[in-house]
Design a protein around this motif. Structure first.
Motif, short mmCIF file in Angstrom:
data_model
loop_
_atom_site.label_atom_id
_atom_site.label_comp_id
_atom_site.label_asym_id
_atom_site.label_seq_id
_atom_site.Cartn_x
_atom_site.Cartn_y
_atom_site.Cartn_z
N LYS A 19 0.81 -1.22 0.00
CA LYS A 19 0.00 0.00 0.00
C LYS A 19 0.84 1.27 0.00
O LYS A 19 0.43 2.27 -0.56
N TYR B 285 -5.88 2.44 -8.28
CA TYR B 285 -6.02 1.34 -9.23
C TYR B 285 -7.15 0.41 -8.79
O TYR B 285 -7.48 0.32 -7.62
N PHE C 61 -4.02 -3.45 -9.00
CA PHE C 61 -3.13 -3.34 -7.84
C PHE C 61 -2.46 -4.69 -7.57
O PHE C 61 -1.26 -4.76 -7.33
#
Length: 194
Positions: free
Chosen positions: A70, A77, A82
């Motif tokens: 993160k 995204y 991601f």
């Protein structure tokens, strides 16, 4: 028209079968397959482990904790994008620490012909010699990338023709040396995809 996991299983089986055939021509290569995974169900992980166990190929299955990325992946995204970026991030980091010469980054929806890896290995060797440098080989993925009417060059690989392209997705075959030399640029795809 199948569930996503079925494509992953088919892709894994096809690449393992392709490695089995490549081992016959390249018995001096120590093949290893590393599967990086994000969020698969336990049942799917068990199927992947079972598929891996049926081949005499060194393997690892690494589960990725997306929370660890993160702060590393910037931007807004979709969850799937991601996860793909976290997979690429992990894979690039793995290359730095693995004892290897050649690497093949492959997404989980590529179905390989049995001779795919044999073709790529012979072709990489041939083209690297011709061009006197290591290269990126990109097996066909999305046909629209290769059906443009752009000027290009066609090269005869081992038994197949290869076309010069200027773009690709995240499936490519190259040397560890090229990955290290281009690490910063490659890592941009894993941290801030534009």
């Amino acid at each position: 028209n199948n569930d996503k996991n079925e494509y992953t299983f088919r892709s894994l089986k096809s690449i393992l079968n392709s490695i089995d055939l490549a081992k016959e021509s390249f018995n001096n290569i120590n093949f290893q397959i590393i599967v990086t995974d994000t969020n698969s169900k336990k049942e799917d992980l068990d199927v992947m482990k079972s598929i891996l166990s049926k081949h005499k190929i060194s393997n690892k299955l690494i589960q990725i904790n997306l929370n660890n990325y993160k702060d590393k992946i910037t931007g807004n995204y979709t969850p799937a994008k991601f996860a793909n970026m976290a997979n690429l991030f992990t894979s690039l980091e793995l290359v730095k620490n693995e004892n290897c010469d050649l690497v093949y980054f492959v997404e989980d929806d590529y179905i390989h012909t049995r001779d795919s890896l044999t073709e790529m290995l012979f072709t990489f060797e041939k083209f690297s010699t011709i061009f006197n440098e290591d290269i990126f080989l990109l097996p066909a993925d999305y046909p629209y990338l290769y059906s443009k009417n752009d000027s290009t060059k066609i090269f005869l690989g081992h038994q197949k023709h290869w076309r010069l392209v200027g773009e690709s997705l995240v499936t490519f075959f190259t040397s560890k040396k090229v990955v290290i030399e281009n690490f910063k640029n490659l890592m941009q795809m894993a941290t801030k995809w534009e």
